[in-house]
Design a protein around this motif. Structure first.
Motif, PDB file in Angstrom:
ATOM      1  N   ALA A  17       0.831  -1.204   0.000  1.00 22.64           N
ATOM      2  CA  ALA A  17       0.000   0.000   0.000  1.00 22.64           C
ATOM      3  C   ALA A  17       0.865   1.254   0.000  1.00 22.64           C
ATOM      4  CB  ALA A  17      -0.934  -0.011   1.211  1.00 22.64           C
ATOM      5  N   ALA A  18       1.888   1.275   0.854  1.00 20.20           N
ATOM      6  CA  ALA A  18       2.770   2.446   0.939  1.00 20.20           C
ATOM      7  C   ALA A  18       3.473   2.707  -0.391  1.00 20.20           C
ATOM      8  CB  ALA A  18       3.791   2.246   2.055  1.00 20.20           C
ATOM      9  N   ILE A  19       3.993   1.646  -1.014  1.00 19.38           N
ATOM     10  CA  ILE A  19       4.712   1.799  -2.285  1.00 19.38           C
ATOM     11  C   ILE A  19       3.756   2.257  -3.381  1.00 19.38           C
ATOM     12  CG2 ILE A  19       5.945   0.514  -4.089  1.00 19.38           C
ATOM     13  CD1 ILE A  19       7.109  -1.210  -1.754  1.00 19.38           C
ATOM     14  N   SER A  20       2.554   1.693  -3.416  1.00 23.37           N
ATOM     15  CA  SER A  20       1.562   2.102  -4.419  1.00 23.37           C
ATOM     16  C   SER A  20       1.290   3.598  -4.328  1.00 23.37           C
ATOM     17  CB  SER A  20       0.263   1.318  -4.217  1.00 23.37           C
ATOM     18  OG  SER A  20       0.459  -0.071  -4.365  1.00 23.37           O
ATOM     19  N   PHE A  21       1.087   4.093  -3.113  1.00 26.63           N
ATOM     20  CA  PHE A  21       0.791   5.515  -2.923  1.00 26.63           C
ATOM     21  C   PHE A  21       2.001   6.384  -3.284  1.00 26.63           C
ATOM     22  CE2 PHE A  21      -2.353   4.192   0.630  1.00 26.63           C
ATOM     23  CZ  PHE A  21      -3.324   3.899  -0.319  1.00 26.63           C
ATOM     24  N   ILE A 146      14.737  11.134   8.066  1.00 26.06           N
ATOM     25  CA  ILE A 146      14.370   9.720   7.994  1.00 26.06           C
ATOM     26  C   ILE A 146      12.957   9.595   8.545  1.00 26.06           C
ATOM     27  CG2 ILE A 146      14.891   7.380   8.783  1.00 26.06           C
ATOM     28  CD1 ILE A 146      17.818   8.239   9.090  1.00 26.06           C
ATOM     29  N   VAL A 147      12.031   9.168   7.722  1.00 23.20           N
ATOM     30  CA  VAL A 147      10.638   8.952   8.153  1.00 23.20           C
ATOM     31  C   VAL A 147      10.430   7.445   8.172  1.00 23.20           C
ATOM     32  CG1 VAL A 147       8.207   9.386   7.671  1.00 23.20           C
ATOM     33  CG2 VAL A 147       9.911  11.148   7.158  1.00 23.20           C
ATOM     34  N   LEU A 148      10.420   6.862   9.359  1.00 21.51           N
ATOM     35  CA  LEU A 148      10.434   5.406   9.472  1.00 21.51           C
ATOM     36  C   LEU A 148       9.171   4.864  10.102  1.00 21.51           C
ATOM     37  CD1 LEU A 148      11.094   4.327  12.651  1.00 21.51           C
ATOM     38  CD2 LEU A 148      13.243   5.474  12.139  1.00 21.51           C
ATOM     39  N   MET A 149       8.833   3.623   9.728  1.00 21.95           N
ATOM     40  CA  MET A 149       7.782   2.895  10.425  1.00 21.95           C
ATOM     41  C   MET A 149       8.465   1.918  11.371  1.00 21.95           C
ATOM     42  SD  MET A 149       5.837   0.028  10.967  1.00 21.95           S
ATOM     43  CE  MET A 149       4.940   0.436  12.472  1.00 21.95           C
ATOM     44  N   GLY A 150       8.196   2.089  12.660  1.00 25.86           N
ATOM     45  CA  GLY A 150       8.783   1.186  13.639  1.00 25.86           C
ATOM     46  C   GLY A 150       8.603   1.711  15.042  1.00 25.86           C
ATOM     47  N   THR A 186       7.088   6.760  12.969  1.00 19.97           N
ATOM     48  CA  THR A 186       5.693   6.395  12.741  1.00 19.97           C
ATOM     49  C   THR A 186       5.511   4.997  13.300  1.00 19.97           C
ATOM     50  OG1 THR A 186       5.788   7.676  10.708  1.00 19.97           O
ATOM     51  CG2 THR A 186       3.929   6.199  10.962  1.00 19.97           C
ATOM     52  N   GLY A 187       5.080   4.913  14.553  1.00 15.46           N
ATOM     53  CA  GLY A 187       5.040   3.628  15.236  1.00 15.46           C
ATOM     54  C   GLY A 187       3.631   3.074  15.372  1.00 15.46           C
ATOM     55  N   LEU A 188       3.495   2.104  16.254  1.00 19.54           N
ATOM     56  CA  LEU A 188       2.195   1.464  16.449  1.00 19.54           C
ATOM     57  C   LEU A 188       1.154   2.426  17.005  1.00 19.54           C
ATOM     58  CD1 LEU A 188       3.262  -1.954  18.028  1.00 19.54           C
ATOM     59  CD2 LEU A 188       2.874  -1.407  15.620  1.00 19.54           C
ATOM     60  N   ASP A 189       1.620   3.466  17.700  1.00 19.45           N
ATOM     61  CA  ASP A 189       0.688   4.384  18.369  1.00 19.45           C
ATOM     62  C   ASP A 189      -0.224   5.059  17.364  1.00 19.45           C
ATOM     63  OD1 ASP A 189       2.345   4.276  21.010  1.00 19.45           O
ATOM     64  OD2 ASP A 189       3.762   4.814  19.434  1.00 19.45           O
ATOM     65  N   ASP A 234       2.572   0.807   7.330  1.00 18.48           N
ATOM     66  CA  ASP A 234       3.584   1.463   6.512  1.00 18.48           C
ATOM     67  C   ASP A 234       3.023   2.640   5.716  1.00 18.48           C
ATOM     68  OD1 ASP A 234       5.488  -0.320   7.443  1.00 18.48           O
ATOM     69  OD2 ASP A 234       5.238  -1.694   5.763  1.00 18.48           O
ATOM     70  N   ALA A 235       1.740   2.619   5.437  1.00 19.67           N
ATOM     71  CA  ALA A 235       1.138   3.706   4.664  1.00 19.67           C
ATOM     72  C   ALA A 235       1.198   5.039   5.414  1.00 19.67           C
ATOM     73  CB  ALA A 235      -0.305   3.371   4.312  1.00 19.67           C
ATOM     74  N   TYR A 236       1.311   4.996   6.734  1.00 19.41           N
ATOM     75  CA  TYR A 236       1.337   6.241   7.504  1.00 19.41           C
ATOM     76  C   TYR A 236       2.587   7.065   7.194  1.00 19.41           C
ATOM     77  CZ  TYR A 236      -2.584   4.568  10.353  1.00 19.41           C
ATOM     78  OH  TYR A 236      -3.813   4.121  10.780  1.00 19.41           O
ATOM     79  N   THR A 237       3.695   6.417   6.830  1.00 18.91           N
ATOM     80  CA  THR A 237       4.897   7.186   6.491  1.00 18.91           C
ATOM     81  C   THR A 237       4.643   8.048   5.259  1.00 18.91           C
ATOM     82  OG1 THR A 237       5.771   5.345   5.165  1.00 18.91           O
ATOM     83  CG2 THR A 237       6.460   5.473   7.478  1.00 18.91           C
TER      84      THR A 237
END
Length: 301
Positions: A17-21, A146-150, A186-189, A234-237
């Motif tokens: 989803a993130a890559i598509s966007f 750096i905009v990371l998901m984690g 951009t974490g679980l929260d 991952d889409a939140y990034t």
């Protein structure tokens, strides 16, 4: 001017989803897809990245990176994403070649040759990014942020304490969070503050070909809070890069637990700071997330 970004990824259904966007949003210019071990093994994450690029007839290069964490053995999550990593949709067998160099070398060259600083978007374990920063410290001046998901300011999702991407390589995460570079976590929260309700899936399916693809992938996605809706982490990034005004970000110091029987891979988020190069996303209104998700999807074919 679109933001030049490098996506470092372990596709993964939410990665898809993130890559598509990212490939289609006019505010972003994807320069490279770098792959890493994570949701599934490196051969599968790399194939999945190639399949997505070819599905969209994109000419963005794909480079394969680290197959294992810095120290520990690799951990994967086929129970969440299926054995292939992107179960549920029949992609064509990829035919285009990978970049001949390892993705860490490729990122280094791209960054040093870029006329403007680039944003790194790691949405898998942070092994490649840690190797890049440690091996080639000269790239730091060429990284905008750096905009990371984690990570998580609260409970984890792979253990009670740890989020998967950090747990999959805690040493790498420690290196990145202590790099001094501007970081948006951009974490679980943020995903727990909003999700993609099942009622929206038929609308997503009917919107366009990308929506149809994501609909079928989502049928096989077993993320956290599955009974309430989908957490498309991952889409939140990508959403943050395109719509930062929708998010509440708080400065914090983030420390990664590297030992401990029960807490290895946990992120300890200290908000008792006035300034920090790290910002942690903590809130988005559910209706804003859903509207932005649909808007990003509208840019896709």
């Amino acid at each position: 001017m679109p933001i030049p970004i490098i996506i470092d990824t372990d596709p993964g259904i939410d990665d898809a989803a993130a890559i598509s966007f990212a490939l289609h949003h006019p505010q972003l210019d994807v320069q490279l897809i770098s792959t890493v071990h994570g949701n599934v093994s490196i051969d599968k994450t790399t194939r999945n990245a190639q399949q997505l690029i070819e599905h969209f007839h994109s000419n963005v290069p794909v480079a394969s990176g680290a197959s294992e964490p810095l120290i520990q053995k690799a951990v994967h999550a086929p129970h969440v994403h299926g054995e292939s990593g992107m179960a549920g949709y029949q992609f064509e067998t990829p035919t285009t070649s990978l970049v001949s160099q390892n993705s860490v070398e490729t990122m280094k060259e791209m960054l040093l040759q870029s006329h403007t600083p680039m944003t790194l978007v790691p949405i898998g374990p942070l092994t490649n990014i840690a190797l890049l920063l440690k091996t080639y410290p000269e790239v730091r001046a060429h990284i905008q942020q750096i905009v990371l998901m984690g990570g998580s300011a609260g409970a984890g999702n792979v253990t009670p304490a740890a989020e998967f991407n950090i747990y999959a390589d805690p040493e790498a995460a420690h290196i990145v969070f202590h790099s001094g570079l501007p970081i948006v976590m951009t974490g679980l929260d943020i995903a727990r503050a909003s999700n993609l309700p099942y009622a929206l899936l038929p609308e997503i399916k009917a919107m366009n070909q990308t929506g149809n693809m994501l609909y079928h992938l989502f049928q096989h996605y077993r993320g956290e809070s599955f009974l309430e809706g989908l957490n498309v982490y991952d889409a939140y990034t990508i959403m943050y890069l395109c719509y930062p005004e929708l998010f509440t970000a708080r400065p914090a110091e983030v420390h990664v637990e590297l030992s401990g029987t029960h807490a290895r891979g946990a992120t300890f988020v200290d908000f008792n700071v006035t300034e920090s190069p790290t910002q942690v996303l903590m809130d988005i209104q559910a209706k804003d997330f859903q509207a932005a998700f649909l808007e990003m999807l509208q840019y896709c074919p």
